[in-house]
Write a protein that holds these residues in place. Structure first.
Motif, PDB file in Angstrom:
ATOM      1  N   SER A  28      26.592 -35.916 -17.807  1.00 24.45           N
ATOM      2  CA  SER A  28      26.105 -37.181 -18.394  1.00 24.45           C
ATOM      3  C   SER A  28      26.463 -37.256 -19.876  1.00 24.45           C
ATOM      4  CB  SER A  28      24.593 -37.295 -18.221  1.00 24.45           C
ATOM      5  OG  SER A  28      24.180 -36.945 -16.924  1.00 24.45           O
ATOM      6  N   TRP A  29      26.148 -36.181 -20.599  1.00 23.73           N
ATOM      7  CA  TRP A  29      26.449 -36.137 -22.029  1.00 23.73           C
ATOM      8  C   TRP A  29      27.949 -36.266 -22.267  1.00 23.73           C
ATOM      9  CZ3 TRP A  29      22.920 -36.056 -25.981  1.00 23.73           C
ATOM     10  CH2 TRP A  29      21.590 -35.741 -25.655  1.00 23.73           C
ATOM     11  N   THR A  30      28.721 -35.492 -21.496  1.00 26.01           N
ATOM     12  CA  THR A  30      30.175 -35.493 -21.684  1.00 26.01           C
ATOM     13  C   THR A  30      30.776 -36.856 -21.391  1.00 26.01           C
ATOM     14  OG1 THR A  30      30.242 -33.149 -21.077  1.00 26.01           O
ATOM     15  CG2 THR A  30      32.327 -34.357 -20.998  1.00 26.01           C
ATOM     16  N   GLU A  88      32.552 -41.810 -34.770  1.00 22.24           N
ATOM     17  CA  GLU A  88      31.306 -41.385 -35.445  1.00 22.24           C
ATOM     18  C   GLU A  88      30.166 -41.286 -34.423  1.00 22.24           C
ATOM     19  OE1 GLU A  88      33.570 -43.415 -36.826  1.00 22.24           O
ATOM     20  OE2 GLU A  88      34.092 -41.852 -38.285  1.00 22.24           O
ATOM     21  N   SER A  89      30.084 -42.276 -33.517  1.00 27.63           N
ATOM     22  CA  SER A  89      29.061 -42.237 -32.461  1.00 27.63           C
ATOM     23  C   SER A  89      29.288 -41.045 -31.542  1.00 27.63           C
ATOM     24  CB  SER A  89      29.088 -43.533 -31.648  1.00 27.63           C
ATOM     25  OG  SER A  89      28.799 -44.642 -32.454  1.00 27.63           O
ATOM     26  N   ALA A  90      30.565 -40.780 -31.243  1.00 30.02           N
ATOM     27  CA  ALA A  90      30.900 -39.643 -30.379  1.00 30.02           C
ATOM     28  C   ALA A  90      30.454 -38.338 -31.014  1.00 30.02           C
ATOM     29  CB  ALA A  90      32.408 -39.618 -30.109  1.00 30.02           C
ATOM     30  N   VAL A  91      30.697 -38.197 -32.315  1.00 26.09           N
ATOM     31  CA  VAL A  91      30.311 -36.965 -33.027  1.00 26.09           C
ATOM     32  C   VAL A  91      28.797 -36.815 -33.051  1.00 26.09           C
ATOM     33  CG1 VAL A  91      30.302 -35.826 -35.280  1.00 26.09           C
ATOM     34  CG2 VAL A  91      32.402 -36.847 -34.417  1.00 26.09           C
ATOM     35  N   ASP A 130      30.287 -27.191 -23.143  1.00 27.72           N
ATOM     36  CA  ASP A 130      31.377 -26.357 -22.660  1.00 27.72           C
ATOM     37  C   ASP A 130      32.679 -26.937 -23.198  1.00 27.72           C
ATOM     38  OD1 ASP A 130      31.900 -28.587 -21.126  1.00 27.72           O
ATOM     39  OD2 ASP A 130      31.345 -27.673 -19.213  1.00 27.72           O
ATOM     40  N   VAL A 131      33.793 -26.508 -22.659  1.00 29.52           N
ATOM     41  CA  VAL A 131      35.089 -26.899 -23.213  1.00 29.52           C
ATOM     42  C   VAL A 131      35.376 -28.397 -23.027  1.00 29.52           C
ATOM     43  CG1 VAL A 131      36.389 -26.374 -21.092  1.00 29.52           C
ATOM     44  CG2 VAL A 131      37.525 -26.199 -23.315  1.00 29.52           C
ATOM     45  N   VAL A 132      34.784 -29.039 -22.004  1.00 32.07           N
ATOM     46  CA  VAL A 132      35.134 -30.435 -21.692  1.00 32.07           C
ATOM     47  C   VAL A 132      34.743 -31.401 -22.817  1.00 32.07           C
ATOM     48  CG1 VAL A 132      34.892 -32.318 -20.026  1.00 32.07           C
ATOM     49  CG2 VAL A 132      35.023 -29.962 -19.216  1.00 32.07           C
ATOM     50  N   PRO A 133      33.472 -31.398 -23.308  1.00 29.09           N
ATOM     51  CA  PRO A 133      33.161 -32.316 -24.412  1.00 29.09           C
ATOM     52  C   PRO A 133      33.941 -32.010 -25.686  1.00 29.09           C
ATOM     53  CG  PRO A 133      31.288 -30.877 -23.926  1.00 29.09           C
ATOM     54  CD  PRO A 133      32.252 -30.704 -22.825  1.00 29.09           C
ATOM     55  N   GLU A 175      44.017 -25.278 -21.450  1.00 30.40           N
ATOM     56  CA  GLU A 175      45.318 -25.922 -21.622  1.00 30.40           C
ATOM     57  C   GLU A 175      45.181 -27.330 -22.212  1.00 30.40           C
ATOM     58  OE1 GLU A 175      44.316 -24.381 -18.905  1.00 30.40           O
ATOM     59  OE2 GLU A 175      45.773 -22.792 -18.500  1.00 30.40           O
ATOM     60  N   VAL A 176      44.092 -28.038 -21.825  1.00 26.77           N
ATOM     61  CA  VAL A 176      43.878 -29.405 -22.335  1.00 26.77           C
ATOM     62  C   VAL A 176      43.645 -29.376 -23.845  1.00 26.77           C
ATOM     63  CG1 VAL A 176      42.408 -31.455 -22.186  1.00 26.77           C
ATOM     64  CG2 VAL A 176      42.946 -30.154 -20.113  1.00 26.77           C
ATOM     65  N   THR A 177      42.866 -28.395 -24.308  1.00 25.25           N
ATOM     66  CA  THR A 177      42.615 -28.253 -25.749  1.00 25.25           C
ATOM     67  C   THR A 177      43.919 -28.064 -26.511  1.00 25.25           C
ATOM     68  OG1 THR A 177      40.752 -26.863 -25.008  1.00 25.25           O
ATOM     69  CG2 THR A 177      41.055 -27.128 -27.380  1.00 25.25           C
ATOM     70  N   VAL A 178      44.755 -27.158 -25.985  1.00 22.25           N
ATOM     71  CA  VAL A 178      46.005 -26.826 -26.668  1.00 22.25           C
ATOM     72  C   VAL A 178      46.942 -28.031 -26.694  1.00 22.25           C
ATOM     73  CG1 VAL A 178      48.018 -25.307 -26.666  1.00 22.25           C
ATOM     74  CG2 VAL A 178      45.786 -24.381 -26.081  1.00 22.25           C
ATOM     75  N   VAL A 179      47.003 -28.781 -25.597  1.00 20.18           N
ATOM     76  CA  VAL A 179      47.861 -29.978 -25.557  1.00 20.18           C
ATOM     77  C   VAL A 179      47.437 -30.968 -26.641  1.00 20.18           C
ATOM     78  CG1 VAL A 179      48.452 -32.016 -24.182  1.00 20.18           C
ATOM     79  CG2 VAL A 179      48.522 -29.760 -23.126  1.00 20.18           C
TER      80      VAL A 179
END
Length: 677
Positions: free
Chosen positions: A324-326, A339-342, A352-355, A388-392
């Motif tokens: 839900s949060w993510t 800014e809202s996202a942060v 975890d890594v997704v958000p 891998e998504v982070t690195v991309v």
């Protein structure tokens, strides 16, 4: 593909079952994927069985709280002979397989040493492996069950096995197990039948799954849901909705799972009207707004660009999961509301890594790459492992900044962490090296990649074009087409840019024509700007201007700028003047246009017009925009504008610049003296 007529199935697999279905040798594919890890939970033991109530050892097993205690009970069962009772053995196996003190190795030994375990023992052990970190062992245990003989798999065995195959995408193994199901006459069992549909859908065999579904004599809501959600997972939203309308016609009432599939279908279609209708229908039907359903509704509204509706749902949730949060963080990031996202990200109880990826990707999308890389460093400091998504995303940030050192560090990070060099990651590396000025390394990464798609080829073609290697870019384009890959509109931007840099006018015209005639791609504004630039640089200014007039949409500043640049290059004041005034119409406060127009008049000795442009600039209050430059040192990117004193070491920098200026003046004086001499 599976033959779906039952008699055909039996015929297809009869060579595998010469005597008994339990003598079938199966070729098992061992994949490294895994299902979600089993979460330990207290086992609800059934203590009503007469043997348990009458036997103190089995009663003790119900109260057992460790493997040590279980081993003692096992020893007593062996010494008393109770171990030979199938039910008693099954209680030991269940303890080892599914209790919170599970030990699957011990469970395996129990089954190996038992002369004839009953089917419940095998099923519970298969379930234990299914819920473990290595669910493929569930299928291997089934093979052992067949070899050992003595127990016939039942309608509880096969749903577990098909679930394992579905989670691991073991299509071939699922096919073989299906042969056993048919041989045993379990094909028409409802639970087994639904499991067959599920595994076919999960392995991407939608046509086969639909044929099983359509020809079925047993069908319930689970069957409908499996097919609807299967279509959605494969991106076939229209098929999912059509099946639902058929379900409606047959008066089958949907549940929350059905609605999740339908809402996800409307999200794929970005059909907010349908999504709202489904939301309203869910409430009218009195269906529970479960957390997964609310998450699906939020995702739908976000993909349909209705962030406020998603926000309302999120704020009204009494219990929020990490999904839900993510989902909301992703929504804010995609809508550019960083800014809202942060703020929401900082409120998350767990991350975890997704958000993290959603936030980093949002900043990259908004061209705020320095902040994206800062977030990456913060992510590492929080002990969250990048994927891998982070690195991309980080490599894309490096491409935007031209931060080669950071990009090289990211490449080394990939090797150090043994991240999978998939197509997306490899393509991002090629793009980063090309845009950061190292085309040689970009080519090396491209050649070493285990697999490439059209995006990878597009990245190297655009990279070569950017570096002025026109013939190489066109050669790669020809190779791309020859291996059967279809270029897209971005590929043609690279090809046309290459023609532009190489002055290949005839080839450029040909590729521009091929876009629509051969590949069915309608040229966009960027393609027209490439052609205007190509023709303008080559001196075909009238043809370039004619292309602008023939465009199906209004030209932007890039198109007029290309014509203006070509006109200045070839000294065509009349066309250059027209292009410049069009640019000033689009942006009357762009100081650069005034300066360049005045310079063009000056080069043509049209000093009166040059003075008028300068005066026009003063009257409109336009000031020359200060220049900006950036430099990368030790992986950090610093930006400076003219007369900038914001950096804490600006005094030292200006001292250094003054010294360098003096040195240059000395060199110039020496050069002048030598010339005079």
């Amino acid at each position: 593909m599976i033959s779906l007529n039952v008699s055909n199935l039996i015929f297809r697999y009869q060579h595998l079952v010469p005597r008994s279905p339990f003598q079938i040798p199966i070729i098992f594919l061992l994949h490294t994927h895994s299902l979600p890890h089993h979460k330990d939970k207290p086992t609800n033991w059934n203590t009503s069985h007469a043997l348990i109530q009458s036997n103190p050892l089995l009663s003790l097993l119900e109260k057992c709280t460790s493997m040590t205690q279980m081993r003692q009970i096992h020893a007593q069962m062996v010494s008393t002979g109770l171990i030979s009772d199938g039910f008693a053995l099954s209680r030991l196996v269940a303890f080892c397989a599914i209790s919170e003190w599970r030990n699957l190795d011990y469970c395996d030994k129990l089954l190996d040493n038992a002369p004839s375990p009953n089917v419940f023992s095998w099923n519970v052990a298969i379930r234990g492996y299914l819920e473990s970190e290595n669910p493929r062992n569930a299928v291997l245990l089934y093979r052992k069950m067949l070899r050992k003989g003595g127990s016939t798999p039942d309608n509880y065995s096969y749903p577990l096995l098909f679930k394992a195959c579905a989670g691991l995408s073991l299509s071939f193994t699922a096919n073989e197990i299906l042969g056993h199901v048919v041989q045993l006459g379990l094909y028409s069992d409802l639970f087994v039948h639904n499991a067959i549909i599920h595994v076919l859908v999960s392995c991407g065999e939608l046509l086969a799954a639909r044929k099983v579904f359509d020809e079925s004599c047993v069908r319930d809501l689970v069957s409908w849901n499996s097919m609807i959600n299967g279509y959605v997972r494969c991106g076939l939203a229209d098929e999912a909705l059509n099946l639902y309308y058929k379900m409606e016609d047959l008066k089958v009432k949907p549940d929350e799972v059905t609605m999740i599939g339908l809402v996800s279908a409307s999200a794929q279609l970005e059909n907010v009207a349908l999504g709202r209708k489904l939301h309203q229908f869910t409430e009218e039907m009195g269906l529970n707004l479960t957390i997964p359903l609310v998450n699906a509704l939020m995702d739908m509204y976000i993909k349909c660009k209705n962030i406020e509706a998603a926000k309302t749902l999120f704020e009204n949730m009494t219990k929020k999961t990490i999904v839900s949060w993510t989902t909301m963080v992703v929504g804010y990031a995609k809508c550019g509301m960083l800014e809202s996202a942060v703020m929401l990200f900082n409120e998350m109880p767990e991350k975890d890594v997704v958000p993290w990826n959603a936030l980093i990707g949002g900043f990259v999308q908004a061209k705020r790459s320095k902040e994206a890389l800062a977030l990456f460093h913060e992510m590492q400091a929080s002990n969250v492992d990048p994927d891998e998504v982070t690195v991309v995303s980080c490599l894309s940030a490096c491409s935007q900044l031209g931060a080669l050192d950071v990009g090289i560090w990211m490449h080394r990070f990939v090797d150090k962490q043994n991240l999978t060099m998939n197509v997306a990651l490899g393509t991002a590396l090629v793009d980063m090296y090309a845009k950061c000025g190292n085309i040689k390394k970009a080519l090396q990464v491209f050649e070493e990649m285990p697999g490439r798609n059209s995006l990878t080829w597009t990245a190297i073609i655009c990279g070569l074009a950017l570096h002025g290697q026109a013939h190489a870019a066109i050669s790669y384009f020809s190779e791309m087409v020859s291996i059967g890959l279809v270029p897209d509109e971005i590929t043609f931007i690279g090809v046309l840019s290459a023609c532009c840099h190489g002055g290949l006018v005839d080839q450029g015209r040909d590729y521009f024509y091929q876009m629509s005639s051969k590949y069915g791609i309608s040229p966009k504004l960027k393609h027209y700007s490439c052609m205007v630039d190509l023709l303008g640089r080559a001196g075909f200014l009238e043809e370039a201007e004619e292309i602008i007039r023939s465009m199906p949409f209004e030209a932007d500043a890039v198109v007029w700028g290309a014509l203006f640049f070509g006109s200045r290059m070839h000294g065509n004041v009349h066309i250059g003047e027209r292009a410049a005034f069009k640019l000033l119409e689009l942006d009357p406060h762009d100081s650069g246009i005034y300066v360049l127009l005045a310079n063009m008049y000056g080069d043509a000795n049209m000093w009166e017009k040059a003075r008028k442009v300068r005066k026009m600039m003063e009257e409109r209050g336009v000031e020359k925009t200060p220049g900006c430059s950036s430099i990368e040192i030790n992986g950090l990117v610093y930006e400076f504008i003219i007369r900038d004193k914001s950096h804490p070491r600006s005094e030292k920098m200006y001292e250094c610049l003054t010294w360098l200026t003096r040195q240059l003046e000395l060199v110039e004086d020496e050069t002048s003296s030598l010339k005079e001499f």
